[in-house]
Write an enzyme that holds these catalytic residues in place. Structure first.
Site, mmCIF file in Angstrom:
data_model
loop_
_atom_site.group_PDB
_atom_site.id
_atom_site.type_symbol
_atom_site.label_atom_id
_atom_site.label_comp_id
_atom_site.label_asym_id
_atom_site.label_seq_id
_atom_site.Cartn_x
_atom_site.Cartn_y
_atom_site.Cartn_z
ATOM 1 N N ASP A 111 10.761 -11.338 0.166
ATOM 2 C CA ASP A 111 11.452 -12.328 -0.764
ATOM 3 C C ASP A 111 11.972 -11.838 -1.212
ATOM 4 O OD1 ASP A 111 9.253 -13.639 0.221
ATOM 5 O OD2 ASP A 111 7.759 -13.679 -2.472
ATOM 6 N N LYS A 162 7.774 -19.159 4.021
ATOM 7 C CA LYS A 162 6.202 -19.128 3.465
ATOM 8 C C LYS A 162 6.195 -19.718 2.548
ATOM 9 C CE LYS A 162 6.123 -14.347 1.013
ATOM 10 N NZ LYS A 162 5.758 -14.376 -0.537
ATOM 11 N N CYS A 182 3.591 -10.991 -4.371
ATOM 12 C CA CYS A 182 4.594 -11.219 -3.122
ATOM 13 C C CYS A 182 3.100 -10.238 -2.681
ATOM 14 C CB CYS A 182 4.962 -11.559 -2.678
ATOM 15 S SG CYS A 182 5.534 -13.431 -3.562
ATOM 16 N N GLN A 200 -8.106 5.275 -3.852
ATOM 17 C CA GLN A 200 -9.270 5.707 -3.153
ATOM 18 C C GLN A 200 -9.070 6.161 -1.978
ATOM 19 O OE1 GLN A 200 -12.323 2.047 -4.514
ATOM 20 N NE2 GLN A 200 -10.147 1.221 -5.684
HETATM 21 C C1 C5J Z 1 7.165 -13.179 -5.653
HETATM 22 C C2 C5J Z 1 6.446 -14.642 -7.425
HETATM 23 N N1 C5J Z 1 7.625 -13.087 -4.173
HETATM 24 N N2 C5J Z 1 6.178 -13.544 -8.203
HETATM 25 N N3 C5J Z 1 6.315 -14.052 -5.852
HETATM 26 O O1 C5J Z 1 6.118 -12.021 -6.169
HETATM 27 O O2 C5J Z 1 6.270 -15.647 -7.836
#
Ligand code: C5J
Length: 239
Positions: free
Chosen positions: A28, A133, A166, A206
């Site tokens: 992203d 996505k 994300c 962990q």
């Molecule tokens: C991602 C979001 N890409 N923060 N989206 O992390 O909404």
């Protein structure tokens, strides 16, 4: 590319991988998240903090391409009629603009709009896979799993934004599917410094509950030893 096992110094211990069965995943890195006027800013965030991720990520991307490692880009967003956007996502919070509203870079988080696309510095090459996505995770409602299986990919080097949303969702989805994930600490970013710190710590806590964490320099040191892939030859010209 030929098969070889490499080891990167990481938390909670060495991350071993074979570049031939590994993909660099860039999550992203869209204008909507890292530039003013997009989705990230509508939620009240200072998007400039995410721009620090771009230079180290450019280096990792360049080296991954040189050695012929698989590169995958993802983009979060929705079809223009919003039929893939759950009402809960659309209505949540008090953003200055909602998903689908017209913004300075086009409709917010809508596929095909300028703001939805990946920043110029990390522009995908035509042969690189782009996963569109609708959710935070890269596996939900996408063809990512099928692609990884078909390519024989078993390890992922994960980068992009945002760390706790994300990137985390994708690494958790990948971990549950059996992938070994290395997260590059300076190639993932959050709008919130404390989320960045906690998010990174959670991956490798962990004994590596979700995976491994290392700075990009540690990966680049190791990738420097890998032979460059042969450049693709131009099509033969009949004379
Ligand atoms: C991602 C979001 N890409 N923060 N989206 O992390 O909404």
């Amino acid at each position: 590319m030929s098969s070889e096992t490499l080891a990167v110094e990481a938390e909670p211990g060495a991350f071993t991988f074979d570049p031939a069965t590994t993909a660099l995943v860039i999550i992203d890195m869209q204008r909507d998240f890292v530039e003013p006027g997009g989705f990230g800013e509508t939620l009240g965030n200072d998007v400039s903090v995410l721009q620090a991720v771009i230079p180290p990520l450019q280096q990792v991307l360049a080296r991954s391409r040189e050695i012929g490692m698989t590169v995958i880009h993802t983009r979060e967003g929705h079809v223009p009629d919003l039929s893939d956007c759950p009402p809960a996502k659309l209505s949540r919070g008090k953003p200055s603009m909602r998903i689908g509203d017209p913004g300075p870079k086009g409709r917010i988080l809508i596929r095909g709009e300028y703001g939805h696309d990946i920043v110029d510095e990390l522009k995908p090459l035509p042969e690189e896979l782009i996963i569109d996505k609708p959710g935070k995770g890269s596996f939900y409602a996408t063809g990512l799993q099928d692609f990884l299986v078909s390519e024989g990919i078993t390890s992922l080097i994960v980068t992009g934004v945002t760390t706790e949303v994300c990137v985390h969702t994708t690494v958790r989805e990948a971990n549950d599917r059996g992938y070994e994930c290395l997260v590059l600490s300076d190639c993932v970013g959050s709008y919130f410094a404390d989320f960045q710190q906690a998010g990174l710590a959670m991956f490798s806590a962990q004994g590596g509950i979700f995976g491994w964490v290392a700075p990009s320099a540690s990966l680049l040191d190791v990738l420097a030893t890998v032979q460059e892939a042969a450049p693709s030859l131009p099509a033969a010209v009949n004379s």
